[in-house]
Scaffold this motif. Structure first.
Motif, mmCIF file in Angstrom:
data_model
loop_
_atom_site.group_PDB
_atom_site.id
_atom_site.type_symbol
_atom_site.label_atom_id
_atom_site.label_comp_id
_atom_site.label_asym_id
_atom_site.label_seq_id
_atom_site.Cartn_x
_atom_site.Cartn_y
_atom_site.Cartn_z
ATOM 1 N N HIS A 65 0.850 -1.112 0.010
ATOM 2 C CA HIS A 65 -0.129 -0.110 -0.130
ATOM 3 C C HIS A 65 1.052 1.124 0.369
ATOM 4 O O HIS A 65 1.951 1.209 0.425
ATOM 5 N N LEU A 66 -0.243 2.327 -0.206
ATOM 6 C CA LEU A 66 1.056 3.671 -0.881
ATOM 7 C C LEU A 66 0.986 3.919 1.311
ATOM 8 O O LEU A 66 0.190 4.227 1.918
ATOM 9 N N ASP A 67 2.807 4.562 1.078
ATOM 10 C CA ASP A 67 2.637 5.632 2.504
ATOM 11 C C ASP A 67 1.097 6.700 2.822
ATOM 12 O O ASP A 67 1.478 7.788 1.735
ATOM 13 N N LYS A 68 1.240 7.371 3.549
ATOM 14 C CA LYS A 68 0.491 8.314 3.499
ATOM 15 C C LYS A 68 1.190 9.361 2.851
ATOM 16 O O LYS A 68 0.491 10.050 2.346
ATOM 17 N N ARG A 69 2.245 9.676 2.877
ATOM 18 C CA ARG A 69 3.020 11.155 2.241
ATOM 19 C C ARG A 69 2.307 10.646 0.427
ATOM 20 O O ARG A 69 1.989 12.174 -0.190
ATOM 21 N N HIS A 70 2.661 9.523 0.318
ATOM 22 C CA HIS A 70 2.169 8.778 -1.253
ATOM 23 C C HIS A 70 0.456 9.303 -1.659
ATOM 24 O O HIS A 70 0.173 10.016 -2.858
ATOM 25 N N ARG A 71 -0.194 8.459 -0.504
ATOM 26 C CA ARG A 71 -1.305 8.609 -0.525
ATOM 27 C C ARG A 71 -1.689 10.786 -0.629
ATOM 28 O O ARG A 71 -2.758 10.896 -1.599
ATOM 29 N N ASP A 72 -1.494 10.652 0.123
ATOM 30 C CA ASP A 72 -1.348 12.458 0.455
ATOM 31 C C ASP A 72 -1.089 13.292 -1.385
ATOM 32 O O ASP A 72 -1.832 14.053 -1.261
ATOM 33 N N LEU A 73 0.053 13.092 -2.128
ATOM 34 C CA LEU A 73 0.185 13.565 -2.580
ATOM 35 C C LEU A 73 0.003 12.913 -4.241
ATOM 36 O O LEU A 73 -1.022 13.821 -4.565
ATOM 37 N N LEU A 74 -1.287 11.359 -4.332
ATOM 38 C CA LEU A 74 -1.989 11.480 -4.956
ATOM 39 C C LEU A 74 -3.477 12.030 -4.718
ATOM 40 O O LEU A 74 -3.655 12.515 -5.909
ATOM 41 N N LYS A 75 -4.085 12.308 -3.705
ATOM 42 C CA LYS A 75 -5.235 13.272 -3.252
ATOM 43 C C LYS A 75 -5.119 14.358 -3.707
ATOM 44 O O LYS A 75 -6.311 14.519 -5.054
ATOM 45 N N ALA A 76 -3.958 14.805 -4.131
ATOM 46 C CA ALA A 76 -4.142 16.509 -4.184
ATOM 47 C C ALA A 76 -3.726 16.526 -5.383
ATOM 48 O O ALA A 76 -3.451 17.337 -5.984
ATOM 49 N N LEU A 77 -3.525 15.893 -6.535
ATOM 50 C CA LEU A 77 -3.046 15.858 -7.362
ATOM 51 C C LEU A 77 -4.365 15.369 -8.567
ATOM 52 O O LEU A 77 -5.698 15.430 -8.443
ATOM 53 N N PRO A 78 -4.467 16.845 -9.977
ATOM 54 C CA PRO A 78 -6.158 16.880 -10.458
ATOM 55 C C PRO A 78 -5.526 15.730 -11.067
ATOM 56 O O PRO A 78 -5.077 14.654 -11.835
ATOM 57 N N TYR A 79 -7.412 15.384 -11.523
ATOM 58 C CA TYR A 79 -7.264 14.056 -12.413
ATOM 59 C C TYR A 79 -6.597 13.735 -13.698
ATOM 60 O O TYR A 79 -5.821 12.500 -13.665
ATOM 61 N N GLU A 80 -5.975 14.870 -13.958
ATOM 62 C CA GLU A 80 -5.687 14.445 -15.482
ATOM 63 C C GLU A 80 -4.021 14.450 -15.440
ATOM 64 O O GLU A 80 -3.468 13.508 -16.312
ATOM 65 N N LEU A 81 -3.240 14.871 -14.438
ATOM 66 C CA LEU A 81 -2.040 14.490 -13.621
ATOM 67 C C LEU A 81 -1.721 13.074 -12.839
ATOM 68 O O LEU A 81 -1.532 12.618 -13.488
ATOM 69 N N ARG A 82 -2.992 12.727 -12.495
ATOM 70 C CA ARG A 82 -3.356 11.397 -11.234
ATOM 71 C C ARG A 82 -2.756 10.578 -12.856
ATOM 72 O O ARG A 82 -2.282 9.547 -12.636
ATOM 73 N N VAL A 83 -4.161 10.708 -13.920
ATOM 74 C CA VAL A 83 -4.287 9.818 -14.525
ATOM 75 C C VAL A 83 -2.643 9.326 -15.857
ATOM 76 O O VAL A 83 -1.945 8.597 -16.160
ATOM 77 N N ARG A 84 -2.346 10.876 -16.089
ATOM 78 C CA ARG A 84 -1.028 10.601 -16.555
ATOM 79 C C ARG A 84 0.164 9.879 -16.270
ATOM 80 O O ARG A 84 0.872 9.075 -16.195
ATOM 81 N N ILE A 85 -0.710 9.707 -14.235
ATOM 82 C CA ILE A 85 1.088 8.555 -13.863
ATOM 83 C C ILE A 85 0.429 7.605 -13.545
ATOM 84 O O ILE A 85 1.084 6.077 -13.969
ATOM 85 N N VAL A 86 -0.430 6.990 -13.574
ATOM 86 C CA VAL A 86 -1.272 5.626 -12.760
ATOM 87 C C VAL A 86 -1.522 4.850 -14.095
ATOM 88 O O VAL A 86 -1.320 3.826 -14.207
ATOM 89 N N LEU A 87 -2.651 5.864 -15.358
ATOM 90 C CA LEU A 87 -2.222 4.849 -16.712
ATOM 91 C C LEU A 87 -1.608 3.998 -17.304
ATOM 92 O O LEU A 87 -1.940 2.857 -17.007
ATOM 93 N N PRO A 88 -0.471 3.923 -17.063
ATOM 94 C CA PRO A 88 0.745 3.200 -18.049
ATOM 95 C C PRO A 88 0.953 2.410 -17.131
ATOM 96 O O PRO A 88 1.008 1.133 -17.564
#
Length: 132
Positions: free
Chosen positions: A1-24
């Motif tokens: 699982h993601l640690d708190k820092r990574h969860r918070d970072l992911l949560k703060a990202l706008p959808y488009e940036l989150r998709v750019r990182i997660v989708l591949p």
């Protein structure tokens, strides 16, 4: 699982940036489970640019921004943070990756594609279990 820092970072990202990182990463794992055209189509739909949310007319007839406007970090994510987040995301299960996208305010088409992908992969997984 993601640690708190990574969860918070992911949560703060706008959808488009989150998709750019997660989708591949999501694409790689999903296609390992099921390389059907339907899986590819759903993954493509998740990555489509989001249609801006509709703007509501205010009392004076002017357009006011929707409360669903994406809220992201004030500054872009650093390369180092993105690399560390990507490394952590690679360790997540397929389901956890899908859920990480599901928690971001997505457009209607993207949300539907995320839900459909989850359902489709569940069916494929069950089908594979019955063949084993």
């Amino acid at each position: 699982h993601l640690d708190k820092r990574h969860r918070d970072l992911l949560k703060a990202l706008p959808y488009e940036l989150r998709v750019r990182i997660v989708l591949p990463i999501l694409r790689q794992k999903a296609l390992q489970l099921d390389s059907s055209p339907e899986t590819s189509r759903l993954l493509d739909a998740i990555g489509e640019p989001r249609v801006p949310p509709p703007r509501d007319a205010g009392p004076n007839g002017l357009q006011e921004p929707s409360f669903m406007a994406p809220m992201g970090p004030a500054e872009p994510i650093s390369r180092k943070s993105e690399h560390m987040l990507t490394s952590s995301l690679r360790c997540l299960s397929l389901r956890s990756l899908i859920v990480s996208l599901n928690r971001a305010p997505a457009g209607e088409r993207q949300q539907s594609a995320i839900d459909d992908l989850l359902h489709h992969l569940r069916l494929q997984s069950r089908r594979l279990e019955t063949l084993a």
